[in-house]
Design an enzyme around this catalytic site. Structure first.
Site, PDB file in Angstrom:
ATOM      1  N   ARG A 198      -9.342 -66.973  19.471  1.00 28.70           N
ATOM      2  CA  ARG A 198     -10.302 -67.128  18.349  1.00 28.70           C
ATOM      3  C   ARG A 198     -11.575 -66.318  18.617  1.00 28.70           C
ATOM      4  O   ARG A 198     -12.092 -65.602  17.742  1.00 28.70           O
ATOM      5  CB  ARG A 198     -10.629 -68.612  18.184  1.00 28.70           C
ATOM      6  CG  ARG A 198     -11.769 -68.917  17.216  1.00 28.70           C
ATOM      7  CD  ARG A 198     -11.995 -70.425  17.209  1.00 28.70           C
ATOM      8  NE  ARG A 198     -13.093 -70.821  16.353  1.00 28.70           N
ATOM      9  CZ  ARG A 198     -14.350 -70.933  16.752  1.00 28.70           C
ATOM     10  NH1 ARG A 198     -14.682 -70.616  18.006  1.00 28.70           N
ATOM     11  NH2 ARG A 198     -15.285 -71.334  15.913  1.00 28.70           N
ATOM     12  N   ARG A 224       7.589 -65.792  29.980  1.00 25.19           N
ATOM     13  CA  ARG A 224       7.654 -65.190  31.319  1.00 25.19           C
ATOM     14  C   ARG A 224       8.709 -64.101  31.165  1.00 25.19           C
ATOM     15  O   ARG A 224       9.849 -64.403  30.813  1.00 25.19           O
ATOM     16  CB  ARG A 224       8.062 -66.230  32.355  1.00 25.19           C
ATOM     17  CG  ARG A 224       7.073 -67.400  32.464  1.00 25.19           C
ATOM     18  CD  ARG A 224       7.133 -68.046  33.825  1.00 25.19           C
ATOM     19  NE  ARG A 224       6.382 -69.281  33.908  1.00 25.19           N
ATOM     20  CZ  ARG A 224       5.100 -69.366  34.249  1.00 25.19           C
ATOM     21  NH1 ARG A 224       4.416 -68.266  34.514  1.00 25.19           N
ATOM     22  NH2 ARG A 224       4.497 -70.527  34.320  1.00 25.19           N
ATOM     23  N   THR A 259       0.746 -62.694  35.147  1.00 22.19           N
ATOM     24  CA  THR A 259       0.344 -61.887  33.992  1.00 22.19           C
ATOM     25  C   THR A 259      -0.523 -60.714  34.435  1.00 22.19           C
ATOM     26  O   THR A 259      -0.376 -59.585  33.962  1.00 22.19           O
ATOM     27  CB  THR A 259      -0.452 -62.777  33.015  1.00 22.19           C
ATOM     28  OG1 THR A 259       0.429 -63.786  32.542  1.00 22.19           O
ATOM     29  CG2 THR A 259      -1.022 -61.993  31.862  1.00 22.19           C
ATOM     30  N   ASP A 271      -4.012 -73.420  37.121  1.00 21.30           N
ATOM     31  CA  ASP A 271      -4.025 -73.386  38.597  1.00 21.30           C
ATOM     32  C   ASP A 271      -5.377 -72.990  39.202  1.00 21.30           C
ATOM     33  O   ASP A 271      -5.623 -73.249  40.380  1.00 21.30           O
ATOM     34  CB  ASP A 271      -2.961 -72.398  39.108  1.00 21.30           C
ATOM     35  CG  ASP A 271      -1.553 -72.819  38.726  1.00 21.30           C
ATOM     36  OD1 ASP A 271      -1.345 -74.005  38.422  1.00 21.30           O
ATOM     37  OD2 ASP A 271      -0.662 -71.952  38.726  1.00 21.30           O
ATOM     38  N   ARG A 328      -3.971 -96.393  38.937  1.00 19.28           N
ATOM     39  CA  ARG A 328      -4.746 -97.231  39.859  1.00 19.28           C
ATOM     40  C   ARG A 328      -4.748 -98.701  39.408  1.00 19.28           C
ATOM     41  O   ARG A 328      -4.719 -99.608  40.227  1.00 19.28           O
ATOM     42  CB  ARG A 328      -6.176 -96.702  39.971  1.00 19.28           C
ATOM     43  CG  ARG A 328      -6.890 -97.170  41.206  1.00 19.28           C
ATOM     44  CD  ARG A 328      -8.267 -96.559  41.286  1.00 19.28           C
ATOM     45  NE  ARG A 328      -8.333 -95.314  42.027  1.00 19.28           N
ATOM     46  CZ  ARG A 328      -8.203 -95.200  43.350  1.00 19.28           C
ATOM     47  NH1 ARG A 328      -7.943 -96.264  44.079  1.00 19.28           N
ATOM     48  NH2 ARG A 328      -8.300 -94.041  43.939  1.00 19.28           N
ATOM     49  N   GLY A 346       0.866 -76.876  40.699  1.00 13.16           N
ATOM     50  CA  GLY A 346       0.281 -75.985  41.702  1.00 13.16           C
ATOM     51  C   GLY A 346       1.363 -75.607  42.693  1.00 13.16           C
ATOM     52  O   GLY A 346       1.531 -76.280  43.708  1.00 13.16           O
ATOM     53  N   ALA A 399      -8.865 -90.085  45.659  1.00  9.64           N
ATOM     54  CA  ALA A 399      -7.590 -90.215  46.375  1.00  9.64           C
ATOM     55  C   ALA A 399      -7.825 -90.480  47.865  1.00  9.64           C
ATOM     56  O   ALA A 399      -8.828 -90.043  48.427  1.00  9.64           O
ATOM     57  CB  ALA A 399      -6.781 -88.935  46.204  1.00  9.64           C
ATOM     58  N   ARG A 457      -7.871-100.676  57.465  1.00  9.78           N
ATOM     59  CA  ARG A 457      -9.214-101.012  56.964  1.00  9.78           C
ATOM     60  C   ARG A 457      -9.149-101.881  55.709  1.00  9.78           C
ATOM     61  O   ARG A 457     -10.162-102.142  55.079  1.00  9.78           O
ATOM     62  CB  ARG A 457      -9.998 -99.735  56.673  1.00  9.78           C
ATOM     63  CG  ARG A 457     -10.413 -98.980  57.927  1.00  9.78           C
ATOM     64  CD  ARG A 457     -11.432 -97.898  57.621  1.00  9.78           C
ATOM     65  NE  ARG A 457     -10.949 -96.949  56.641  1.00  9.78           N
ATOM     66  CZ  ARG A 457     -10.158 -95.899  56.924  1.00  9.78           C
ATOM     67  NH1 ARG A 457      -9.793 -95.687  58.170  1.00  9.78           N
ATOM     68  NH2 ARG A 457      -9.754 -95.094  55.983  1.00  9.78           N
TER      69      ARG A 457
HETATM   70  O1  F6P Z   1       0.962 -71.373  36.534  1.00 12.78           O
HETATM   71  C1  F6P Z   1       0.867 -72.515  35.751  1.00 12.78           C
HETATM   72  C2  F6P Z   1       1.961 -73.501  36.106  1.00 12.78           C
HETATM   73  O2  F6P Z   1       1.845 -74.636  35.294  1.00 12.78           O
HETATM   74  C3  F6P Z   1       2.035 -73.898  37.579  1.00 12.78           C
HETATM   75  O3  F6P Z   1       1.101 -74.880  37.958  1.00 12.78           O
HETATM   76  C4  F6P Z   1       3.457 -74.356  37.685  1.00 12.78           C
HETATM   77  O4  F6P Z   1       3.890 -74.284  39.021  1.00 12.78           O
HETATM   78  C5  F6P Z   1       4.174 -73.376  36.797  1.00 12.78           C
HETATM   79  O5  F6P Z   1       3.235 -72.910  35.860  1.00 12.78           O
HETATM   80  C6  F6P Z   1       5.362 -73.918  36.065  1.00 12.78           C
HETATM   81  O6  F6P Z   1       5.999 -72.839  35.437  1.00 12.78           O
HETATM   82  P1  F6P Z   1       6.999 -72.938  34.206  1.00 12.78           P
HETATM   83  O7  F6P Z   1       6.184 -73.173  32.970  1.00 12.78           O
HETATM   84  O8  F6P Z   1       7.659 -71.618  34.155  1.00 12.78           O
HETATM   85  O9  F6P Z   1       7.922 -74.077  34.492  1.00 12.78           O
END
Ligand code: F6P
Length: 328
Positions: free
Chosen positions: A26, A77, A110, A133, A160, A176, A192, A218
């Protein structure tokens, strides 16, 4: 301001979608319109670029998308972009349609495609970093990260409630595959007991078991462990099974998965996307090319794509220490 004569700019979103990509498109369309520039949308990321799927955009085409997750241009992709033949098709589309500038919105995969394309074609390219990420050098934050953090935190707040009512270990897997930025941020924000991510050393399981034994001694009843998906081949499930084998404590695993990629972008992501989208257009008008537009210390900065790809964004060690200190 020195400006280059550009009459049109194309834009595409690529790779994993992230909340705020729509806000960035946008901003590109509307700031382009403010400069009298025609904006061309390319559908389905690099797949659409190779196959010539283009559509004209105007300020009305991007009405009511600022608040929507995903990307209305769609994404893909597209492994063909890793090949010279694939990139030739992309360049053909750019040339055939007389495209004079290209803005590419996406994450590190990308950007690798963008770097190769920038080396092989004369059309100036600017990248806008957008991935949940936050693993891109050259910008403090990527578009979509803040929303994903908030989505994960509100899910863990709910977990929680049950964890405190029916005590057991809870392992929460966040996205990640290669980096732990999301897991660390979420870990600090949700308090956490431990955070595990790929950058940690190989003795992480020993440390985790010591940490959890200490927490239970604890008087903690329901420790929460945030695990990045790339921490172990089997993700949080594998980590939980190994901890059970050592400590013998009952556990539950919750994989947050793709909910982290959806939902309305936070105000922070909308603002970042608006700034970076407009800055990408400005950069092309100033004759810049082959750069990533990012925000560092609240200032818009351009970084060559090659440099951004060759440098690793560092995990914030003070945040790691903070997470550990506050988990007592
Ligand atoms: O890069 C973004 C992300 O969501 C990552 O955190 C994850 O590992 C990956 O893409 C998942 O990829 P896809 O959408 O191809 O399953």
């Amino acid at each position: 301001m020195d400006t280059t004569i550009i009459t049109n700019i194309a834009v595409l979103t690529s790779g994993g979608d992230a909340p705020g990509m729509n806000a960035a498109v946008r901003a590109i369309v509307r700031s382009g319109a403010a400069h009298g520039i025609e904006i061309i949308g390319i559908r389905r990321g690099y797949a659409g670029l190779c196959q010539g799927e283009i559509t004209l955009l105007n300020p009305r085409s991007v009405a009511n998308i600022l608040h929507r997750g995903g990307t209305f241009l769609e994404t893909s992709r597209h492994p063909e972009m890793k090949t010279v033949e694939g990139r030739k098709k992309a360049i053909e589309t750019l040339n055939r349609n007389g495209i004079e500038g290209l803005v590419i919105i996406g994450g590190d995969g990308t950007m690798q495609g963008a770097a190769a394309l920038a080396r092989e074609c004369s059309v100036p390219i600017i990248c806008v970093p957008s991935t949940i990420d936050n693993d891109i050098y050259g910008t403090d934050y990527t578009i979509g990260f803040d929303t994903a953090v908030n989505t994960a935190v509100s899910a863990i707040d709910k977990i929680r409630d049950t964890a405190e009512s029916l005590p057991r270990l809870f392992f929460i897997e966040v996205m990640g595959r290669e980096h732990g930025f999301l897991s660390l941020e979420v870990g600090v924000a949700c308090g956490a007991d431990a955070v595990l991510y790929p950058e940690m050393g190989s003795n992480h399981l020993d440390i985790l078991c010591q940490t959890l034994s200490g927490s239970l001694r604890r008087g903690k009843l329901s420790p929460i462990i945030v695990v990045a998906e790339g921490e172990a081949p089997g993700g949080a499930v594998e980590v939980a099974q190994k901890v059970k084998a050592r400590l013998g404590i009952d556990y539950r695993v919750c994989v947050l998965g793709y909910i982290q990629r959806g939902g309305p972008p936070t105000a922070r992501d909308r603002i970042l996307a608006s700034k970076l989208g407009a800055a990408a257009v400005e950069a092309l008008l100033k004759g810049k090319k082959g750069c990533l537009v990012g925000e560092q210390n609240c200032t818009i900065e351009l970084t060559p794509i090659e440099e951004a790809l060759s440098k690793l964004k560092a995990m914030d060690s003070s945040k790691v220490q903070l997470a550990n200190m506050l988990a007592i």
